[in-house]
Design an enzyme around this catalytic site. Structure first.
Site, PDB file in Angstrom:
ATOM      1  N   CYS A  85       0.805  -1.238   0.000  1.00  0.00           N
ATOM      2  CA  CYS A  85       0.000   0.000   0.000  1.00  0.00           C
ATOM      3  C   CYS A  85       0.837   1.288   0.000  1.00  0.00           C
ATOM      4  O   CYS A  85       0.518   2.240  -0.732  1.00  0.00           O
ATOM      5  CB  CYS A  85      -0.978  -0.003   1.177  1.00  0.00           C
ATOM      6  SG  CYS A  85      -0.330  -0.752   2.674  1.00  0.00           S
ATOM      7  N   HIS A  87      -2.637   6.371   4.094  1.00  0.00           N
ATOM      8  CA  HIS A  87      -1.216   6.470   4.442  1.00  0.00           C
ATOM      9  C   HIS A  87      -0.659   7.794   3.922  1.00  0.00           C
ATOM     10  O   HIS A  87      -0.772   8.100   2.722  1.00  0.00           O
ATOM     11  CB  HIS A  87      -0.417   5.341   3.777  1.00  0.00           C
ATOM     12  CG  HIS A  87      -0.717   3.965   4.308  1.00  0.00           C
ATOM     13  ND1 HIS A  87      -1.509   3.724   5.409  1.00  0.00           N
ATOM     14  CD2 HIS A  87      -0.282   2.743   3.874  1.00  0.00           C
ATOM     15  CE1 HIS A  87      -1.564   2.413   5.623  1.00  0.00           C
ATOM     16  NE2 HIS A  87      -0.838   1.797   4.707  1.00  0.00           N
TER      17      HIS A  87
END
Ligand code: NAP
Length: 362
Positions: free
Chosen positions: A158, A250
Site C-alpha cells: 500500500c 497512508h
C-alpha cells in the site's frame, strides 16, 4: 457488458479489511460479477452477512451479503469464477495462488508472496502497464500443464503504490534518490490489527518488512520491460515506516534528488500525469490520478483520502500530493494514498479492468 457476459469473480479473504473493500467496490461493476466468497474454515457454508463483522462506513451490498462462504482449499472450478482476487494472509496465499493460476484462474493478488517473482508483474496501471507482458511469460512456462490460461498479477504494497504514483512523472528528470517517511493508517494492519492500548496516543516506528518492500518493489515497478524481463530502475530508496493512529490513508513525506529542481516543471509533470487507464476510460480510473494541492496544510487523511471521482467508481483511487517545495538540489512533497482502496482492493480491481480490456482474461 451485459450481466451474462460479465466475468465471474471470487474473493479470497472476503471477510477481512481488504476483502470487504473488494465486496464494496465490485457492487454493480460493469465488467465483473461477484459469484463466490472464500474465508477461513470456521465460516464455511454461512451466509456472508450473518458471519462478517462489516467495518466499512458504506452499507454491505445486498446481493453479496446473501452469498455463502467457501473454505480455502475449495477447488477453483467449484467456485464458478474465472478471475480471483486474493486478500489472504501471506502463508495462506502462498499455498493457493499458484495452484489457482495453474488451474486456469486469472489471479489478482494483494499479497507479498509472489510480488518479487521474475515472471510476476507488480502492476500499477498508470505507471507500468507494459509489465503485463509477463503474463505471456507465465503462460509459456505453463504450456502443457492442466491449463495455460491462468496467471498471477500482483499489486504493490500500500505505501509503495502511492509512492510510485508520485515518482512516475519524475522519471523524466533522471530520478536518482528518494527519501521517504510514512505515517501509516491502522486499517493497513488488517482486523483486529494493532491492539488499541499499543497505538492510542502513540505511534510505532517499525512495521515488519515494510521498508524492504518499498525499496525492492519501487525499483521493480519503475523498471523497464524488455525481452520478456524487467530491468529494475536504478533509483535508490531510503524509507522509514511508522504506524500512526489514523483509520484510513497512508501519508508519506518524500525528498527526491533529480537532475534539476525546477519546481514549476515538477508540479506541471505531476498535474499532467495520466496513463493508459485514463486513455481507456477504465471504470475505476480517476480522471486525475495525481491531485496536486496548493493549500499548505493538505493533503490530510480525513479530508483527502477519498479523492478520485469522477468517475464515481474511482472514489479513493487518486493519490494526493502537496507541500511541493525545492531545497538545494532536492524536491520535497507530501503524499497521501487510501491504503485499502488505491493501495489494495481498488488497485487490484483497476489491474483486472486493464487486463480484461487488453483481452488477457480468458
Ligand atoms: N489492509 C491493507 O491496507 C492492505 C494493503 C495492501 C495489502 N494488504 C494485504 O492483503 C492481505 C489481507 O489483508 P487484510 O488487511 O484484509 O487482513 P485481515 O483483515 O486480517 O483479513 C484476512 C482475511 O483472510 C482470511 N483468512 C485468514 N486465515 C485464513 C485461512 N487459514 N483460510 C482461509 N482464509 C483465511 C480471513 O478470514 P476469517 O475472517 O474467516 O479469518 C480474512 O478474510 C494481507 O496479505 C495484507 O498484507 C493489506
Amino acid at each position: 457488458m451485459s450481466k451474462m457476459s460479465k466475468i465471474p469473480v471470487a474473493v479470497l479473504g472476503a471477510t477481512g479489511m481488504v476483502g470487504q473493500r473488494f465486496i464494496s467496490l465490485l457492487e454493480g461493476h460493469p465488467n465483473m460479477e461477484l459469484v463466490s466468497l472464500v474465508a477461513s474454515e470456521k465460516r464455511e457454508g454461512k451466509r456472508y452477512k450473518e458471519t462478517v463483522n462489516w467495518l466499512l462506513d458504506t452499507p454491505m451490498p445486498e446481493e453479496s451479503g446473501k452469498l455463502r462462504l467457501y473454505k480455502l482449499g475449495t477447488d477453483f472450478k467449484e467456485l464458478g469464477a474465472k478471475l480471483v482476487f486474493s486478500a489472504l494472509p501471506a502463508e495462506e496465499a502462498q499455498k493457493v495462488e499458484d495452484k489457482f493460476a495453474s488451474d486456469g484462474a486469472a489471479v489478482f493478488s494483494n499479497v507479498k508472496v509472489n510480488r518479487m517473482r521474475d515472471d510476476v508483474p507488480i502492476l500499477v496501471p498508470e505507471v507500468n502497464p507494459e509489465h503485463l507482458g509477463l503474463i505471456d511469460v507465465q503462460r509459456k512456462a505453463r504450456k502443457g500443464k492442466k491449463s495455460s490460461d491462468g496467471f498471477i498479477v500482483t499489486n504493490a504494497n500500500c505505501s509503495t503504490t502511492g509512492f510510485v504514483m508520485a515518482l512516475a512523472p519524475l522519471r523524466q528528470f533522471n530520478l536518482r534518490k528518494a527519501y521517504v517517511s510514512t505515517y501509516q493508517a491502522l486499517t493497513g494492519a488488517g482486523y483486529p490489527g494493532v491492539a488499541s492500548l499499543d497505538i492510542l496516543g502513540n505511534l510505532i516506528p517499525y512495521i515488519g518488512d515494510e521498508e524492504d518492500k518499498m525499496v525492492a518493489e519501487t525499483a521493480k515497478i519503475l523498471g523497464t520491460f524488455e525481452n520478456d524481463a524487467i530491468t529494475p530502475h536504478r533509483v535508490k530508496v531510503y524509507p522509514t515506516c511508522v504506524r500512526v493512529p489514523v483509520r484510513d490513508g497512508h501519508t508519506e513525506t518524500v525528498w527526491v534528488e533529480l537532475e534539476q529542481n525546477d519546481m514549476v516543471e515538477v508540479a506541471d509533470a505531476m498535474m499532467n500525469f495520466k496513463g493508459l487507464p485514463q486513455r481507456l476510460h477504465l471504470p475505476s480510473a480517476p480522471d486525475v490520478p495525481l491531485v496536486v494541492h496548493t493549500k499548505k496544510d493538505r493533503p490530510q487523511p480525513l479530508k483527502d483520502a477519498r479523492l478520485g471521482s469522477p468517475p464515481a467508481r474511482a472514489r479513493g483511487m487518486a493519490v494526493s500530493v502537496g507541500r511541493l517545495r525545492a531545497h538545494e538540489n532536492m524536491i520535497g512533497f507530501t503524499l497521501l494514498v487510501h491504503n485499502t482502496v488505491r493501495g489494495a482492493a481498488g488497485g487490484s480491481v483497476l489491474n483486472a479492468e486493464l487486463a480484461i480490456s487488453e483481452g488477457l482474461v480468458r
